[in-house]
Design a protein around this motif. Structure first.
Motif, short mmCIF file in Angstrom:
data_model
loop_
_atom_site.label_atom_id
_atom_site.label_comp_id
_atom_site.label_asym_id
_atom_site.label_seq_id
_atom_site.Cartn_x
_atom_site.Cartn_y
_atom_site.Cartn_z
N GLN A 51 0.82 -1.22 0.00
CA GLN A 51 0.00 0.00 0.00
C GLN A 51 0.85 1.26 0.00
N LEU A 91 -7.52 1.59 3.73
CA LEU A 91 -6.95 2.93 3.57
C LEU A 91 -6.65 3.23 2.10
N HIS A 136 -3.41 -8.40 1.08
CA HIS A 136 -2.69 -7.38 0.30
C HIS A 136 -1.37 -7.92 -0.24
CO CO Z 1 -6.41 -2.67 2.89
#
Ligand code: CO
Length: 154
Positions: A51, A91, A136
């Protein structure tokens, strides 16, 4: 420490499979510290390295239960039990919430920032966060696991 940019849904980097961490060095510690600062600046309970644009198997989780930040390096889920269905966000997708099914309890084997093997058990929100963040690392997003869309509040 420094804030890192959080990549958003639609960016290819979030769909890549991450490689294992092989060096438990200052570069990793810097990444983890920056991720913690970035997470604290946001209303979230976890953050995965991809991320912030780093394709390595590292996540941090803080479910704000007073136990602080959990760092999981090269994590692997070894046991799951039960089922929970609840709202989940990310997020990388501000304002989007969906109903996602996750195990109620999980056990994870991982390494800490010094390369020491650790085992973490989580239930409820912690189990959900662990599953979400580990996804992720394989380019899987919570929208891939949606059971039902929740209408956004205006
Ligand atoms: Co996430």
């Amino acid at each position: 420490m420094a804030l890192r940019e959080i990549f958003k849904f639609g960016d290819d980097i979030l769909r890549k499979k991450c490689r294992e961490v092989t060096a438990f060095d200052e570069k990793l510690w810097q990444l983890l510290d920056d991720m913690a600062e970035t997470l604290q600046s946001q209303d979230g309970v976890g953050l995965a390295a991809p991320q912030v644009g780093i394709l390595r198997r590292a996540v941090i989780i803080d479910v704000r239960d007073g136990n602080g930040v959990i760092e999981l390096i090269n994590p692997v889920i070894t046991e799951t039990e039960g089922v929970q269905v609840g709202n989940e966000g990310c997020l990388s997708a501000p304002g989007e919430w969906c109903e996602v099914e996750r195990p109620q309890n999980v056990k994870v084997k991982a390494f800490d920032r010094n390369g020491k093997e650790i085992e973490v058990e989580g239930n409820g929100l912690l189990a959900r966060a662990i599953c979400h963040e580990l996804d992720h690392l394989d380019g899987v997003l919570f929208i891939d696991r949606v059971k039902q869309d929740i209408p956004k509040r205006s």
